[in-house]
Each structure stands twice: as structure tokens, then as C-alpha cells.
Motif scaffolding. Structure first.
Motif, PDB file in Angstrom:
ATOM      1  N   SER A 166      35.527  33.989  43.726  1.00 55.59           N
ATOM      2  CA  SER A 166      35.822  35.131  44.485  1.00 55.59           C
ATOM      3  C   SER A 166      37.312  35.051  45.143  1.00 55.59           C
ATOM      4  O   SER A 166      38.040  35.730  45.158  1.00 55.59           O
ATOM      5  CB  SER A 166      34.715  35.236  45.512  1.00 55.59           C
ATOM      6  N   THR A 167      37.579  33.971  45.488  1.00 60.46           N
ATOM      7  CA  THR A 167      38.892  33.536  46.073  1.00 60.46           C
ATOM      8  C   THR A 167      40.088  33.955  45.137  1.00 60.46           C
ATOM      9  O   THR A 167      41.073  34.552  45.524  1.00 60.46           O
ATOM     10  CB  THR A 167      39.253  32.150  46.797  1.00 60.46           C
ATOM     11  N   GLN A 168      39.790  33.318  43.929  1.00 54.63           N
ATOM     12  CA  GLN A 168      40.712  33.616  42.870  1.00 54.63           C
ATOM     13  C   GLN A 168      40.947  35.040  42.531  1.00 54.63           C
ATOM     14  O   GLN A 168      42.121  35.514  42.280  1.00 54.63           O
ATOM     15  CB  GLN A 168      40.431  32.825  41.678  1.00 54.63           C
ATOM     16  N   ILE A 169      39.827  35.881  42.410  1.00 54.40           N
ATOM     17  CA  ILE A 169      39.907  37.198  42.322  1.00 54.40           C
ATOM     18  C   ILE A 169      40.610  37.880  43.161  1.00 54.40           C
ATOM     19  O   ILE A 169      41.453  39.004  43.050  1.00 54.40           O
ATOM     20  CB  ILE A 169      38.443  37.735  42.059  1.00 54.40           C
ATOM     21  N   LYS A 170      40.460  37.627  44.366  1.00 60.44           N
ATOM     22  CA  LYS A 170      41.002  38.100  45.810  1.00 60.44           C
ATOM     23  C   LYS A 170      42.606  37.847  45.484  1.00 60.44           C
ATOM     24  O   LYS A 170      43.350  38.879  45.996  1.00 60.44           O
ATOM     25  CB  LYS A 170      40.616  37.692  47.159  1.00 60.44           C
ATOM     26  N   LYS A 171      42.987  36.932  45.306  1.00 63.93           N
ATOM     27  CA  LYS A 171      44.439  36.220  45.033  1.00 63.93           C
ATOM     28  C   LYS A 171      45.087  37.331  44.075  1.00 63.93           C
ATOM     29  O   LYS A 171      46.184  37.813  44.044  1.00 63.93           O
ATOM     30  CB  LYS A 171      44.554  35.110  44.755  1.00 63.93           C
TER      31      LYS A 171
END
Length: 175
Positions: A166-171
Motif C-alpha cells: 500500500s505504501t509503494q502504491i500510494k507513492k
């Protein structure tokens, strides 16, 4: 609520659904007319069977099976359909009457299934190529099953990916 636990379960269910869609539905759904062979002969036996089936959750329904044989082969050809609570399958009853009329019948099956006792039926014609059961009608049953199972699988895998990354997708989508 443990999101990691449900994400892992989603991954398992997703992968299982994708495997099932390819194992159970894809062989029929992705069959082409060029891979079929024709078997012809006179009808030797034709009958419709109705039986009660119960799901794992306890709901009951009726399954209808149209079974027939040709005098030129040792195969048993079977068409099956779940008809819900109805005790009569109008489509199979009409098909049975047409098959009982004298004349030659042709059945299209996969070439690699010609030695199987119950091959998958893709098309039935009678006499001068009057189509009784169409290629598209045979494939339509697998189409819905494949799409639902595959879609459910993609959802389960996507749930896992969303949780895990989820953090990589948000970035990635941050402007």
C-alpha cells in the motif's frame, strides 16, 4: 481486525479461484471449432434424468441430465443443467423429442476426448445439418463460470497486493 490475516486469506482464495477457473471452465471456454471432430450415427438410447442435489450450505435444487448414445460409438453423451426448483427442463425435453425422430445425428466433441466414455458435447446436428444444440450454447455455460471465478481470484490477489504494497502504491500515484 487483523488486516494481514485477511490479506493472506484473500491471496489463498484468489489463487485457488484462478486455478479453478482454468481447470474447470477454461478447457470448454477456450475451445475452438477447429479442434472438434464429428461423430455420426443413429440414436440408440436417449433419456432425461432429474435428480435432487444439495449444496454444502444445505440449499436444494434439481439437476437435469440428457443422456444419449449413438449406434456407431461407445460414448455416452451427456448434457447437464441445474434447473433450480423446476421439475421440468423444457429445453432438454424439446431436444429429446428431436433426437428421437428417425435419422442420422452428428455430435461434435474435442478430438482428444474421442476415447473418453463421456466426452464434452459442443454441438449436435440432425439430418441435413439442422442444428439442435449450438456451439455457442455449450460454451455459454463455461463463460459465466470462468468470468466469475477468475474475477473473484483477481479480487483476492488484489486485496493481498493492496495490503502488502500500500505504501509503494500510494507513492506511485502521488502527484
Amino acid at each position: 481486525m487483523n488486516k494481514a490475516y485477511y490479506a493472506k486469506k484473500g491471496l489463498f482464495v484468489g489463487i485457488t479461484s484462478i486455478i479453478c477457473s482454468f481447470y474447470f471452465f477454461a478447457p470448454t471456454f477456450f475451445t475452438f471449432k477447429s479442434s472438434l471432430i464429428k461423430q455420426s450415427g443413429a440414436i440408440e438410447f436417449v433419456k432425461i434424468f432429474y435428480s435432487s442435489v444439495e449444496s454444502s450450505r444445505g440449499s436444494k435444487s434439481i439437476k437435469s441430465e440428457l443422456k444419449f448414445t449413438l449406434n456407431s460409438t461407445r460414448n455416452m453423451y451427456v448434457l447437464m443443467k441445474n434447473i433450480g426448483q423446476s421439475r421440468y427442463n423444457e429445453r432438454f425435453e424439446k431436444l429429446k423429442k428431436q433426437l428421437e425422430k428417425p435419422g442420422r445425428v452428428s455430435v461434435w466433441i474435442k478430438k482428444n476426448q474421442q476415447t473418453e466414455y463421456k466426452p464434452t458435447v459442443f454441438q449436435i446436428t440432425k439430418g441435413n445439418n439442422t442444428v439442435l444444440y449450438d456451439f455457442d450454447e455449450a460454451k455459454s455455460q463455461s463463460r459465466l463460470g470462468f468470468l466469475i471465478s477468475f474475477g473473484f481470484g483477481i479480487f483476492g490477489v488484489g486485496l493481498f497486493i493492496k495490503h502488502k504494497y500500500s505504501t509503494q502504491i500510494k507513492k506511485l500515484f502521488k502527484v
